[in-house]
Scaffold this motif. Structure first.
Motif, PDB file in Angstrom:
ATOM      1  N   SER A 192      -4.826  13.439  -0.988  1.00  0.00           N
ATOM      2  CA  SER A 192      -6.203  13.020  -1.169  1.00  0.00           C
ATOM      3  C   SER A 192      -6.204  11.559  -1.606  1.00  0.00           C
ATOM      4  O   SER A 192      -5.583  11.204  -2.610  1.00  0.00           O
ATOM      5  N   LEU A 193      -6.851  10.725  -0.823  1.00  0.00           N
ATOM      6  CA  LEU A 193      -6.921   9.291  -1.132  1.00  0.00           C
ATOM      7  C   LEU A 193      -8.369   8.854  -1.214  1.00  0.00           C
ATOM      8  O   LEU A 193      -9.200   9.281  -0.424  1.00  0.00           O
TER       9      LEU A 193
ATOM     10  N   VAL B 189      -7.849   2.386  -2.322  1.00  0.00           N
ATOM     11  CA  VAL B 189      -7.008   1.696  -1.329  1.00  0.00           C
ATOM     12  C   VAL B 189      -7.533   0.282  -1.099  1.00  0.00           C
ATOM     13  O   VAL B 189      -6.748  -0.678  -1.016  1.00  0.00           O
ATOM     14  N   ARG B 190      -8.843   0.118  -1.027  1.00  0.00           N
ATOM     15  CA  ARG B 190      -9.432  -1.213  -0.829  1.00  0.00           C
ATOM     16  C   ARG B 190      -9.118  -2.130  -2.012  1.00  0.00           C
ATOM     17  O   ARG B 190      -8.818  -3.301  -1.830  1.00  0.00           O
ATOM     18  N   GLU B 191      -9.195  -1.582  -3.243  1.00  0.00           N
ATOM     19  CA  GLU B 191      -8.879  -2.385  -4.430  1.00  0.00           C
ATOM     20  C   GLU B 191      -7.434  -2.871  -4.408  1.00  0.00           C
ATOM     21  O   GLU B 191      -7.148  -4.027  -4.737  1.00  0.00           O
ATOM     22  N   ILE B 192      -6.515  -2.003  -4.008  1.00  0.00           N
ATOM     23  CA  ILE B 192      -5.103  -2.385  -3.920  1.00  0.00           C
ATOM     24  C   ILE B 192      -4.938  -3.484  -2.870  1.00  0.00           C
ATOM     25  O   ILE B 192      -4.271  -4.502  -3.118  1.00  0.00           O
TER      26      ILE B 192
ATOM     27  N   LEU C  68       0.827  -1.211   0.000  1.00  0.00           N
ATOM     28  CA  LEU C  68       0.000   0.000   0.000  1.00  0.00           C
ATOM     29  C   LEU C  68       0.859   1.258   0.000  1.00  0.00           C
ATOM     30  O   LEU C  68       0.527   2.248  -0.660  1.00  0.00           O
ATOM     31  N   SER C  69       1.972   1.214   0.718  1.00  0.00           N
ATOM     32  CA  SER C  69       2.885   2.352   0.746  1.00  0.00           C
ATOM     33  C   SER C  69       3.470   2.608  -0.642  1.00  0.00           C
ATOM     34  O   SER C  69       3.550   3.754  -1.094  1.00  0.00           O
ATOM     35  N   GLU C  70       3.866   1.519  -1.332  1.00  0.00           N
ATOM     36  CA  GLU C  70       4.425   1.662  -2.680  1.00  0.00           C
ATOM     37  C   GLU C  70       3.386   2.202  -3.661  1.00  0.00           C
ATOM     38  O   GLU C  70       3.690   3.054  -4.499  1.00  0.00           O
ATOM     39  N   GLU C  71       2.165   1.702  -3.577  1.00  0.00           N
ATOM     40  CA  GLU C  71       1.127   2.084  -4.541  1.00  0.00           C
ATOM     41  C   GLU C  71       0.581   3.488  -4.309  1.00  0.00           C
ATOM     42  O   GLU C  71       0.220   4.173  -5.261  1.00  0.00           O
TER      43      GLU C  71
END
Length: 191
Positions: A155-156, A161-164, A124-127
């Protein structure tokens, strides 16, 4: 090795045994039975009791409902019922260790929940481009909780984030599978 053997190994390594609880219960029962046996032997040999003679124990137990205060009897009964419920839950409920099996291989591979959380946090950090400190991941038996604390100005989208997270978790092939819960924290943002 056959699939049945591997499944048994995985089950044994992902569930906690009830050995400790069983040992404590057996030890307490054995101590009570030894005590009762010693008291009975002392009573039959005509020697005075250590604490209570068997006759006194029976007399006290039979008079308990009428001579003791009802509140004390109720509290004692509640303690016994609570102990019984705890033992019943320990006997029936499956104790689980914080591990998951990987279904992606023909071998028995187990992964600790902390490793899954760390890998998911890194991905998640990388994406998202956020620092690893801004992402907190907790992995339970059925869920992965992701809390993202973006810095001011970031802005997220929660869905993104859930998809990742879902894509990464599905890539692992975990058994049992995990559902993802994502929270974007707006409080405490700072640089």
């Amino acid at each position: 090795m056959s699939n049945a053997i591997l499944n048994r190994i995985v089950r044994r390594e992902t569930h906690t045994p009830r050995t400790t609880a069983m040992f404590v219960v057996v030890l307490l029962l054995a101590a009570a039975l030894v005590y009762l046996a010693v008291e009975e032997i002392l009573h039959l040999s005509g020697v005075g009791p250590l604490l209570w003679s068997p006759v006194d124990m029976v007399a006290w137990a039979s008079a308990l409902p009428t001579e003791q205060p009802r509140g004390a009897v109720a509290v004692g009964a509640a303690v016994v019922v609570l102990a019984g419920i705890v033992l019943l839950v320990l006997a029936v409920a499956p104790g689980r260790r914080s591990r998951h099996a990987l279904d992606a291989t023909d071998h028995a591979v187990l992964v600790d929940n902390g490793v899954i959380a760390s890998a998911l946090s890194r991905r998640l950090s990388e994406e998202t481009g956020l620092s690893p400190d801004a992402i907190v991941v907790g992995v339970g038996h059925r869920t992965a909780d992701v809390t993202v604390k973006p810095e001011t100005g970031w802005s997220l989208d929660e869905r993104h984030v859930r998809e990742i997270a879902d894509a990464e978790i599905s890539r692992y092939g975990l058994s049992p599978s995990l559902k993802t819960r994502v929270r974007i924290s707006r409080a405490g943002q700072g640089g």
